[in-house]
Write a protein that holds these residues in place. Sequence first.
Motif, mmCIF file in Angstrom:
data_model
loop_
_atom_site.group_PDB
_atom_site.id
_atom_site.type_symbol
_atom_site.label_atom_id
_atom_site.label_comp_id
_atom_site.label_asym_id
_atom_site.label_seq_id
_atom_site.Cartn_x
_atom_site.Cartn_y
_atom_site.Cartn_z
ATOM 1 N N THR A 138 -3.652 3.106 8.655
ATOM 2 C CA THR A 138 -3.808 3.276 10.097
ATOM 3 C C THR A 138 -4.152 1.954 10.765
ATOM 4 O OG1 THR A 138 -4.530 5.556 9.769
ATOM 5 C CG2 THR A 138 -5.025 4.541 11.893
ATOM 6 N N ARG A 139 -4.977 1.162 10.107
ATOM 7 C CA ARG A 139 -5.343 -0.142 10.665
ATOM 8 C C ARG A 139 -4.138 -1.079 10.726
ATOM 9 N NH1 ARG A 139 -10.088 -1.975 6.814
ATOM 10 N NH2 ARG A 139 -9.802 -3.941 7.967
ATOM 11 N N LEU A 140 -3.237 -0.960 9.752
ATOM 12 C CA LEU A 140 -2.133 -1.906 9.664
ATOM 13 C C LEU A 140 -0.920 -1.501 10.498
ATOM 14 C CD1 LEU A 140 -2.302 -2.629 5.831
ATOM 15 C CD2 LEU A 140 -2.750 -4.270 7.643
ATOM 16 N N ARG A 149 -8.100 9.406 1.614
ATOM 17 C CA ARG A 149 -8.924 8.889 2.719
ATOM 18 C C ARG A 149 -8.759 7.373 2.829
ATOM 19 N NH1 ARG A 149 -13.270 6.208 2.797
ATOM 20 N NH2 ARG A 149 -13.618 6.475 0.545
ATOM 21 N N GLN A 150 -8.773 6.684 1.691
ATOM 22 C CA GLN A 150 -8.621 5.222 1.723
ATOM 23 C C GLN A 150 -7.258 4.823 2.264
ATOM 24 O OE1 GLN A 150 -9.703 3.208 -1.965
ATOM 25 N NE2 GLN A 150 -11.107 4.875 -2.469
ATOM 26 N N PHE A 151 -6.215 5.538 1.853
ATOM 27 C CA PHE A 151 -4.874 5.194 2.333
ATOM 28 C C PHE A 151 -4.771 5.395 3.837
ATOM 29 C CE2 PHE A 151 -0.484 6.529 3.300
ATOM 30 C CZ PHE A 151 0.157 5.333 3.013
ATOM 31 N N VAL A 152 -5.300 6.507 4.332
ATOM 32 C CA VAL A 152 -5.255 6.767 5.773
ATOM 33 C C VAL A 152 -6.009 5.686 6.534
ATOM 34 C CG1 VAL A 152 -6.011 8.348 7.590
ATOM 35 C CG2 VAL A 152 -4.928 9.251 5.524
ATOM 36 N N GLU A 153 -7.174 5.316 6.025
ATOM 37 C CA GLU A 153 -7.995 4.314 6.708
ATOM 38 C C GLU A 153 -7.297 2.959 6.765
ATOM 39 O OE1 GLU A 153 -12.228 1.928 6.029
ATOM 40 O OE2 GLU A 153 -11.807 3.782 4.924
ATOM 41 N N PRO A 156 -2.430 12.609 9.403
ATOM 42 C CA PRO A 156 -2.741 11.562 10.375
ATOM 43 C C PRO A 156 -1.739 10.402 10.361
ATOM 44 C CG PRO A 156 -4.727 12.251 9.227
ATOM 45 C CD PRO A 156 -3.594 12.911 8.534
ATOM 46 N N ILE A 157 -1.205 10.086 9.175
ATOM 47 C CA ILE A 157 -0.209 9.018 9.100
ATOM 48 C C ILE A 157 1.114 9.496 9.696
ATOM 49 C CG2 ILE A 157 1.086 7.512 7.549
ATOM 50 C CD1 ILE A 157 -1.832 6.783 7.788
ATOM 51 N N LEU A 158 1.485 10.748 9.428
ATOM 52 C CA LEU A 158 2.706 11.292 10.024
ATOM 53 C C LEU A 158 2.622 11.264 11.547
ATOM 54 C CD1 LEU A 158 3.309 14.398 7.699
ATOM 55 C CD2 LEU A 158 4.625 12.271 7.738
ATOM 56 N N GLN A 159 1.459 11.620 12.076
ATOM 57 C CA GLN A 159 1.283 11.589 13.522
ATOM 58 C C GLN A 159 1.313 10.161 14.051
ATOM 59 O OE1 GLN A 159 -2.418 13.710 13.922
ATOM 60 N NE2 GLN A 159 -1.431 15.726 14.009
ATOM 61 N N LYS A 160 0.708 9.241 13.296
ATOM 62 C CA LYS A 160 0.678 7.845 13.727
ATOM 63 C C LYS A 160 2.083 7.263 13.811
ATOM 64 C CE LYS A 160 -1.929 4.161 14.548
ATOM 65 N NZ LYS A 160 -2.943 4.103 15.632
ATOM 66 N N LEU A 161 2.952 7.684 12.896
ATOM 67 C CA LEU A 161 4.323 7.181 12.861
ATOM 68 C C LEU A 161 5.280 8.018 13.708
ATOM 69 C CD1 LEU A 161 4.572 6.339 9.051
ATOM 70 C CD2 LEU A 161 4.414 4.702 10.931
ATOM 71 N N GLY A 162 4.776 9.083 14.346
ATOM 72 C CA GLY A 162 5.628 9.931 15.162
ATOM 73 C C GLY A 162 6.526 10.840 14.373
ATOM 74 N N LEU A 215 0.828 -1.206 0.000
ATOM 75 C CA LEU A 215 0.000 0.000 0.000
ATOM 76 C C LEU A 215 0.867 1.261 0.000
ATOM 77 C CD1 LEU A 215 -2.777 -1.024 2.554
ATOM 78 C CD2 LEU A 215 -3.107 -0.560 0.128
ATOM 79 N N THR A 216 1.930 1.228 0.805
ATOM 80 C CA THR A 216 2.820 2.394 0.881
ATOM 81 C C THR A 216 3.545 2.609 -0.441
ATOM 82 O OG1 THR A 216 3.150 1.993 3.250
ATOM 83 C CG2 THR A 216 4.751 3.403 2.143
#
Length: 325
Positions: free
Chosen positions: A54-56, A47-51, A81-87, A31-32
Amino acid sequence: MTKSLFPGFDGLMTLSRREGVDIRPTLLRVLTDLYVQTRVHSDDEQRQFVELATRLIDQVDDATRAAVKARLAVYPTTPVPILQKLGLVAAQEGRRVPLAREIPTSPPAPAPARTPTEAEQRLASNMAMQPKDAAEIHDMFFRAGTSERALILHNLAQTPLKAAPRIPTMRAKRAIQILEMAAIAGDIENFTFELGDSLILPSRVAAQIVDDAGGEALAVAARALDMPSPVFQRILLFFKPEIGTSVNDVYRLSRLYDRLGDRSALVMLAAWRGSTLAVTRAKHQSALHDGERQRARAGASHTRPGVQPGTSSTVRRGTGGSSDR
């Protein structure tokens, strides 16, 4: 984007938790890779990529998370949101957090030498595969169905036939990198060439492996190169869309690959190489036979008997004693 490439995404996630073959790290990497190939995305794609990502992210190992983090850290339009999820950005700020330098690790200690078992010593001195046997194994494998192929590969591990030597480690690593890049780019020509070159196979056999609809031949070739399982899964998803879009096929081949032994793959590799020699010999013998027949016919046409059948060499004489002429 992801719906068109992975229509069975939810099914893959469900089976990943239930069937024991965890392909969530592979899905996140794929996906990445797909996302960063394009610099501009629609709101729906983002939106689909974030969803999905984030789950994975919370369900994969640290190595996969670090690899994805490195890819997205340098991608200019990674969703916040992905940047925040990964720190990679602070929770209250929009600035990226600089990545820490990688801590060098010492090379692992070499494993102690192990004395070969009696069975391994017998296998080391096993008999060489004859071209006829190789051709029969080659033809039997490609004619067989899915379950029959799995049985053939299982039985090859016990056969006394000699396996092909392992591909040198450095050559195999280089081949794996090239094959993965070619698969992601959908470059069939270079993928086929590299597969044949690295496994020392003629182009005819390499093309047969790549074109094989079942995917088992590609699994054998990948195992002969000692390809990591996640890389093989990514090649399936990218390079074999007819397989990558089938939940059952992805898991079937993933399970087959994880259970496939090195010896089975190397015996099959020896059969693929030997089958080419059998075909070459058959053509050569046929050419010699045709040549002998042509020479035999040519020799017969140039040889003529001294007396033709039905003729006599007796000289007839007349009544006066003189010969009739």
